[in-house]
Write an enzyme that holds these catalytic residues in place. Structure first.
Site, PDB file in Angstrom:
ATOM      1  N   PRO A 226      57.272  12.686  22.355  1.00 50.63           N
ATOM      2  CA  PRO A 226      58.096  12.744  21.144  1.00 50.63           C
ATOM      3  C   PRO A 226      58.017  11.399  20.423  1.00 50.63           C
ATOM      4  O   PRO A 226      58.370  10.360  20.973  1.00 50.63           O
ATOM      5  CB  PRO A 226      59.498  13.013  21.691  1.00 50.63           C
ATOM      6  N   ASP A 402      57.373   5.928  21.419  1.00 52.37           N
ATOM      7  CA  ASP A 402      57.640   7.071  22.283  1.00 52.37           C
ATOM      8  C   ASP A 402      59.138   7.109  22.542  1.00 52.37           C
ATOM      9  O   ASP A 402      59.684   6.232  23.220  1.00 52.37           O
ATOM     10  CB  ASP A 402      56.851   6.926  23.595  1.00 52.37           C
ATOM     11  N   HIS A 403      59.790   8.142  22.038  1.00 50.51           N
ATOM     12  CA  HIS A 403      61.256   8.199  22.112  1.00 50.51           C
ATOM     13  C   HIS A 403      61.756   8.515  23.521  1.00 50.51           C
ATOM     14  O   HIS A 403      62.957   8.441  23.788  1.00 50.51           O
ATOM     15  CB  HIS A 403      61.801   9.232  21.125  1.00 50.51           C
ATOM     16  N   ARG A 404      60.848   8.867  24.428  1.00 49.95           N
ATOM     17  CA  ARG A 404      61.258   9.002  25.823  1.00 49.95           C
ATOM     18  C   ARG A 404      61.466   7.636  26.463  1.00 49.95           C
ATOM     19  O   ARG A 404      62.286   7.457  27.373  1.00 49.95           O
ATOM     20  CB  ARG A 404      60.196   9.755  26.630  1.00 49.95           C
ATOM     21  N   ALA A 406      61.716   4.445  24.700  1.00 54.49           N
ATOM     22  CA  ALA A 406      62.607   3.542  23.960  1.00 54.49           C
ATOM     23  C   ALA A 406      63.429   4.356  22.972  1.00 54.49           C
ATOM     24  O   ALA A 406      63.014   5.431  22.524  1.00 54.49           O
ATOM     25  CB  ALA A 406      61.795   2.471  23.231  1.00 54.49           C
TER      26      ALA A 406
END
Length: 432
Positions: A226, A402-404, A406
């Protein structure tokens, strides 16, 4: 006098095939050990192949433009004083997985060449339809068994006609796809003509090499992580003025540091304060792996496509050394000489879209990395400065992350730190 085949060696980095770009020798030439005999293109780089033997070139199995799998023969040598090997098979491309069970592998040549004292023998190829008497023919390597069987000339013809060999049923021996099988599909006989129903104004470009590798990587990245982006537009006039002074200073004049080198240095400094962006997602272990080193990828546009060479331990380099490394990798990449090993292992990437006159863009992550920073073009434009409007050097930075790994707060803090250094280089004194 013995005949020895030289097969495409394992080039490392998981590469299973390469396209022959050019021969550096011809039939009848006498070559020395480690003399460059061919140039091949992998999905990552151009690679020169040195000869594993001294001898006379007796046969070239493959034409330029043909894709060859690892282990398939490229050329044959007549070698003095060697133990005779089985005569080469009459077809240019024998089936994979026909080496004898006790045959020694080809020497690993790329980058170093064959060892003069090497006594290893290349794997011998059995004739089509014949298995060695001592052992049954082993099965094809994992990952290659699904590849349709066809000779290199037939593969080349299929590419020219835009035919997917996976859709063709071979009528030759043991399912070999022949030229007649392609002709039976009613494809045009003249290479380059459109297929039936295609517009004469269309051009078909085979997807291979760097373009294929880039496409695969971008699909994995876009659908595997994501991704979100944050933007920052800043006045970088202090940095552009600093660059001019550095280029005139005797200690840094030779290195000629530019804006990109300063951005790279600012990124390394910012990562010390926000290490969450210098990490990768380990799905198998269900862990986030933070790195205490910065292997910095620099996206480079080349005639072959987009490459991302990596500067190892960039955080330990001075500004002058970073500038030299960036210039060197860019020149090597444009020349197509970047070794495959230098295109992997990055922890974070910079892409400079500003060199194309673009103000900003939202880049896609390099697979396995947590962030990529896009640097836009520097524009001279009106900007608020010390309570007044003045012409200033302004650029936009875009960080995709990468929103997983950070969240928005961490990504924004990191980007703000990079911008702070570019807006006021003296701020580094308070950040390290």
């Amino acid at each position: 006098m013995a005949v020895k085949d030289f097969a495409l060696p394992d080039l490392g980095e998981g590469l299973t095939e390469s396209e022959l770009v050019a021969w550096k020798v011809a039939v009848g030439d006498t070559v020395q050990l480690n003399q460059i005999v061919a140039e091949v293109e992998t999905a990552k780089a151009l690679v020169e192949l040195p000869a594993p033997y001294e001898g006379r070139v007796s046969r070239l199995y493959v034409e330029p433009g043909v894709t060859v799998a690892v282990g398939e023969p490229l050329l044959a040598f007549e070698v003095e004083g060697a133990t005779p090997t089985e005569e080469p098979a009459p077809t240019p491309e024998p089936s994979r997985g026909t080496a004898t069970a006790d045959a020694a592998p080809e020497p690993t040549l790329v980058g170093y060449g064959a060892r003069p004292d090497s006594t290893s023998r290349p794997a011998r190829r059995a004739r089509p339809g014949l298995a060695p008497a001592s052992a049954p023919a082993p099965s094809a390597p994992v990952g290659l068994a699904e590849r349709p069987r066809a000779t290199p000339p037939v593969r080349k013809l299929a590419r020219e006609r835009g035919i997917d060999l996976a859709t063709v049923t071979g009528t030759g021996e043991r399912g070999l796809i022949t030229r007649q099988d392609l002709d039976a599909l009613a494809a045009p006989a003249v290479p380059g003509e459109p297929r039936p129903g295609a517009s004469a104004r269309e051009k078909r470009i085979p997807i291979r090499g760097v373009r294929k590798a880039t496409a695969d990587a971008m699909v994995r990245s876009a659908f595997g992580a994501p991704q979100a982006s944050v933007f920052l537009t800043i006045d970088v006039t202090p940095t552009t003025e600093l660059v001019e002074r550095l280029r005139a200073h005797r200690d840094t004049a030779d290195a000629r540091p530019g804006l990109l080198a300063v951005v790279a240095k600012a990124l390394c400094i910012a990562l010390r304060r926000t290490p969450e962006l210098n990490a990768r997602w380990d799905d198998a272990a269900q862990e986030i792996v933070q790195c205490d080193y910065v292997h910095l990828g620099i996206a480079a546009a080349t005639p072959r496509g987009l490459l991302v060479p990596v500067i190892r331990d960039a955080d330990g380099l001075s500004l002058a050394d970073l500038a030299g490394a960036i210039r060197s990798l860019a020149e090597t990449a444009r020349a197509g000489r970047t070794p495959p090993a230098e295109l992997v292992g990055g922890t974070i990437t910079i892409t400079n879209v500003g060199v194309f006159g673009v103000d900003a863009g939202t880049p896609i992550l390099t697979p396995g990395e947590a962030a990529i920073l896009a640097v836009g073009a520097v524009r001279r434009q009106p900007w608020e400065h010390r309570g007044e409007i003045a012409l200033r050097d302004v650029l936009t930075l875009v960080l995709t992350f990468d929103h997983r790994i950070a969240d928005g707060e961490q990504a924004s803090r990191f980007l703000a730190d990079v911008g702070r250094v570019l807006a006021d280089p003296a701020a580094v004194l308070t950040m390290i």
